[in-house]
Design an enzyme around this catalytic site. Structure first.
Site, PDB file in Angstrom:
ATOM      1  N   ASP A   1       9.770  -2.188  -1.974  1.00 34.90           N
ATOM      2  CA  ASP A   1       8.851  -3.283  -2.265  1.00 34.90           C
ATOM      3  C   ASP A   1       7.856  -3.423  -1.124  1.00 34.90           C
ATOM      4  OD1 ASP A   1      10.307  -3.789  -4.524  1.00 34.90           O
ATOM      5  OD2 ASP A   1      11.424  -5.469  -3.658  1.00 34.90           O
ATOM      6  N   MET A   2       6.667  -3.902  -1.426  1.00 37.70           N
ATOM      7  CA  MET A   2       5.645  -4.064  -0.399  1.00 37.70           C
ATOM      8  C   MET A   2       6.157  -4.935   0.750  1.00 37.70           C
ATOM      9  SD  MET A   2       1.717  -5.478  -0.709  1.00 37.70           S
ATOM     10  CE  MET A   2       2.165  -7.204  -0.900  1.00 37.70           C
TER      11      MET A   2
END
Length: 589
Positions: A383-384
């Site tokens: 995930d970012m």
């Protein structure tokens, strides 16, 4: 500020960007800007006037010609009906030219709105629904009764055929005709009831149809009036860029722009900075107030595609610092001729996004930095907001072999996280199927019907009581017209035509975390679904405690400026050397 370069060196999580004369110009949203915006969120949360309506808010970090730093803040559109509010950046010039027309038009639109509401709330609509339900119930009851009659007639026919054959044929025909007559009576009864239904409902339906036609006509009228006002506003609104050039919105976009263009935070902030000879350093916009389908309170958002983005190239023209934006390298922790492993920082995408403004990622940076980088592909993703080890392959064969190991669950992954509460269990296994509801992307939810199997093992490392999560504390020079000091009474909206422009020094504590108990934990996922660890931690059927900083899944935004989740260890078999590779990236929090 301790140094003039501190903000410039703060990691970027997003770029506001646009093209001018063929050049891509950028202004970053940095972790520093996000931290200051979070401080503003905290202050907005103390005053209910900011929660009456959902809207975008923003801050812009700027530098004066003498090197001093200031913070500007703005809201989108109107704040509780006011365009000029003390302490906030004013609207784009031009609104005052159309304010009378705007007031008249808004009043006219309000009348149309009330007419539409009245037409939608016609008593005949409710009466129609009530009567229709009554007839529907009567028809259902009749159908059940007729079905019983039909079954009884069928049974009588069978009995008659058995008992009245041969010499009693005439009697058989008489009895069968009686049964047929009974069937016809049922049909007539149903027909009569439907005729009664039509006689009662048709007049009501005609009234409703006429009202619906009126509503469509009023909506079309409202659209035409709104477009006329918008065209007048776009012709009057004039914005300036950092070259000193001014242009109306109509001149910039003669084909037309959506309603609200020119009232966005980013446009107001950049115009104000350009007209006051302030150099932008970083910007951050967030939603505050009631959440809706598209926006969540406390979440950061970039330039809106339809309104702000088309103006970015013009607004950023002449911004010197944009040419100095440098792409930061990604820390490489392992590399050979077949693969690369990096320690991805939080806030950076694993692979490029769909739009041109979110192309910055681990993959895109490596493609630019590495020889023959165009062949590099990500084997998996983080995930970012998650930091840690990300594995990439340099060729398709290696990518396929490594991907197969992930699919067969041969890769051992260890994540470290901090939960935003005290977990009573010390270890265990979570098995909750996850499903990405297409109506609420990117959220994942526990769903036993549609979800895919997800398994996570966990082990508590330690408990941290009264843990301090102080991010940073700086002395910033803040203009009186853009102060971040908020009092419940003093910060109530005030129309102020002559707001002060002098500066004062504010001690801005970016973040002081409340005293709380936290749990440091290891996650060992056996599957690799989107947001698996975050949902398994937050969901009541899992651990029931969100990961610190996870605003998506219930952690209060005030508790941290980042997601406290880190991909710490990765163990796999090298696809070509046939030896086990163990990688570790130290946890940064």
């Amino acid at each position: 500020m301790e140094s003039n370069d501190q903000i410039n060196n703060s990691p970027a999580t997003y770029y506001y960007q646009g093209y001018s004369d063929g050049k891509l110009l950028k202004l970053p949203r940095t972790l520093e800007a996000e931290a200051i915006a979070i401080r503003l969120m905290q202050q907005l949360g103390t005053n209910p006037i900011y929660s009456r309506e959902g809207k975008m808010y923003g801050i812009l970090l700027v530098k004066l010609p003498n090197g001093e730093k200031r913070i500007l803040k703005a809201f989108s559109g109107l704040l509780n009906g006011c365009s000029l509010v003390e302490g906030w950046v004013p609207s784009i010039p031009g609104r005052e030219q159309v304010v009378l027309e705007e007031t008249r038009t808004l009043a006219e639109l309000e009348v149309i709105k009330q007419e539409i509401i009245q037409l939608k709330q016609l008593a005949q609509r409710k009466e129609y629904k009530t009567i229709a339900l009554q007839f529907e119930q009567a028809l259902q009851d009749m159908s059940k009764r007729h079905q019983v009659n039909k079954q009884q007639r069928q049974e009588k026919r069978q009995l008659l055929y058995k008992t009245l054959m041969g010499q009693e044929l005439n009697q058989l025909n008489i009895e069968l005709e009686k049964l047929n007559e009974s069937s016809r009576r049922d049909g007539i009864e149903r027909k009569i009831l439907k005729q009664q239904q039509d006689q009662v409902l048709q007049p009501l339906q005609m009234v409703i149809n006429r009202a619906d036609i009126q509503i469509r006509e009023l909506k079309q009228q409202r659209k035409q009036i709104s477009r006329k006002l918008q065209a007048q506003m776009h012709a009057a609104y004039s914005i300036m860029n950092f070259l000193g050039n001014s242009s109306t919105l109509q001149q910039l976009m003669p084909q037309g722009l959506p309603t609200g263009t020119g009232d966005c935070c980013a446009v107001k902030l950049l115009h104000y900075a350009a007209t006051n000879n302030l150099q932008p350093l970083a910007i951050a916009e967030f939603w505050w107030g009631e959440s809706n389908q598209d926006k969540i309170q406390g979440e950061f958002y970039g330039a809106c595609i339809e309104r702000c983005q088309p103006l970015m190239g013009f607004l950023l023209s002449g911004l010197q610092s944009n040419s100095q934006v440098r792409r930061r390298e990604v820390p490489i922790i392992y590399e050979d001729e077949w693969l690369i492993a990096v320690n991805k920082p939080a806030g950076l995408l694993s692979v490029p996004g769909r739009y041109h403004y979110n192309q910055d990622s681990v993959l895109s940076r490596l493609i630019n930095l590495c020889p023959n980088g165009e062949n590099i592909t990500a084997v998996h993703r983080l995930d970012m907001d998650t930091s840690g080890i990300l594995l990439l392959a340099k060729d398709q064969e290696t990518h396929g072999l490594l991907s197969k190991q992930f699919e067969q669950r041969l890769v051992k992954k260890v994540y470290e996280a901090v939960l935003s509460g005290n977990l009573l269990k010390n270890k265990g296994t979570i098995e909750l199927p996850l499903w990405g509801n297409p109506e609420h992307r990117p959220y994942q939810e526990v769903n036993y019907k549609y979800g895919k199997s997800c398994i996570t093992k966990f082990q508590v490392l330690n408990k941290e009581e009264n843990r301090s999560i102080s991010i940073c504390q700086k002395h910033l020079v803040v203009g009186a017209s853009c102060s971040l000091d908020v009092d419940n009474e003093q910060d109530a909206p005030n129309i102020n035509q002559d707001s002060e422009q002098d500066a004062r020094t504010t001690n801005l504590n970016i973040w002081d975390a409340p005293e709380d108990n936290y749990t440091r934990i290891e996650f060992m996922p056996l599957t690799g679904r989107t947001h698996q660890l975050r949902v398994h931690a937050a969901d009541a059927k899992g651990l029931g405690i969100p990961i610190l900083g996870d605003k998506f899944y219930g952690c209060e935004f005030r508790k941290a400026t980042r997601l406290h989740l880190h991909a710490r260890e990765l163990t796999f078999e090298h696809p070509h050397l046939r030896e086990m590779i163990y990688l570790k990236a130290e946890t940064p929090f």
